[in-house]
Design an enzyme around this catalytic site. Structure first.
Site, PDB file in Angstrom:
ATOM      1  N   ASN A   1      57.028 104.507 134.206  1.00 54.41           N
ATOM      2  CA  ASN A   1      56.296 103.692 135.173  1.00 54.41           C
ATOM      3  C   ASN A   1      54.904 103.364 134.665  1.00 54.41           C
ATOM      4  OD1 ASN A   1      58.366 103.672 137.155  1.00 54.41           O
ATOM      5  ND2 ASN A   1      57.818 105.742 137.740  1.00 54.41           N
ATOM      6  N   CYS A   2      54.324 102.342 135.261  1.00 50.69           N
ATOM      7  CA  CYS A   2      52.985 101.875 134.928  1.00 50.69           C
ATOM      8  C   CYS A   2      52.001 103.049 134.972  1.00 50.69           C
ATOM      9  CB  CYS A   2      52.577 100.796 135.927  1.00 50.69           C
ATOM     10  SG  CYS A   2      51.018 100.003 135.563  1.00 50.69           S
ATOM     11  N   PRO A   3      51.154 103.174 134.000  1.00 43.93           N
ATOM     12  CA  PRO A   3      50.824 102.261 132.906  1.00 43.93           C
ATOM     13  C   PRO A   3      51.519 102.595 131.577  1.00 43.93           C
ATOM     14  CG  PRO A   3      49.121 103.907 133.015  1.00 43.93           C
ATOM     15  CD  PRO A   3      50.133 104.235 134.109  1.00 43.93           C
ATOM     16  N   LEU A   4      52.465 103.523 131.576  1.00 38.16           N
ATOM     17  CA  LEU A   4      53.049 103.985 130.310  1.00 38.16           C
ATOM     18  C   LEU A   4      53.715 102.891 129.471  1.00 38.16           C
ATOM     19  CD1 LEU A   4      54.395 107.510 131.306  1.00 38.16           C
ATOM     20  CD2 LEU A   4      52.380 106.944 129.956  1.00 38.16           C
TER      21      LEU A   4
ATOM     22  N   ASP B   1      60.413  99.311 134.770  1.00 33.46           N
ATOM     23  CA  ASP B   1      59.357  99.221 135.780  1.00 33.46           C
ATOM     24  C   ASP B   1      59.275  97.771 136.266  1.00 33.46           C
ATOM     25  OD1 ASP B   1      56.898  98.864 137.125  1.00 33.46           O
ATOM     26  OD2 ASP B   1      55.988 100.511 136.030  1.00 33.46           O
TER      27      ASP B   1
END
Length: 75
Positions: free
Chosen positions: A13-16, A40
């Site tokens: 998920n954000c920001p990965l 995501d």
């Protein structure tokens, strides 16, 4: 289309997804292409904005079988 590096970021998920993409691009040479797979739902918008801000080219952005598929070219 020739792909120099393929990374699977499904399940992150954000920001990965953006952070891992940024790291992968940093290790690549100018003109090389990176293929990214993510799940995501925010990644299409995030990747478009990331490319506008950094100057990398977003060559492909599509949804395939519930995953988002991107191809970026390093500036």
């Amino acid at each position: 289309m020739h792909i120099d590096l393929d990374i699977d970021l499904k399940g992150l998920n954000c920001p990965l997804p953006i952070l891992r993409t940024k790291k992968a691009l940093a290790d690549m040479s100018s003109g090389q292409t990176l293929q990214v797979w993510a799940t995501d739902p925010g990644t299409p918008t995030d990747f478009a904005q990331f490319c506008r801000q950094t100057g990398h080219q977003l060559l492909l952005s599509e949804q395939v079988d519930g995953a988002f598929h991107f191809v970026l070219q390093r500036k």
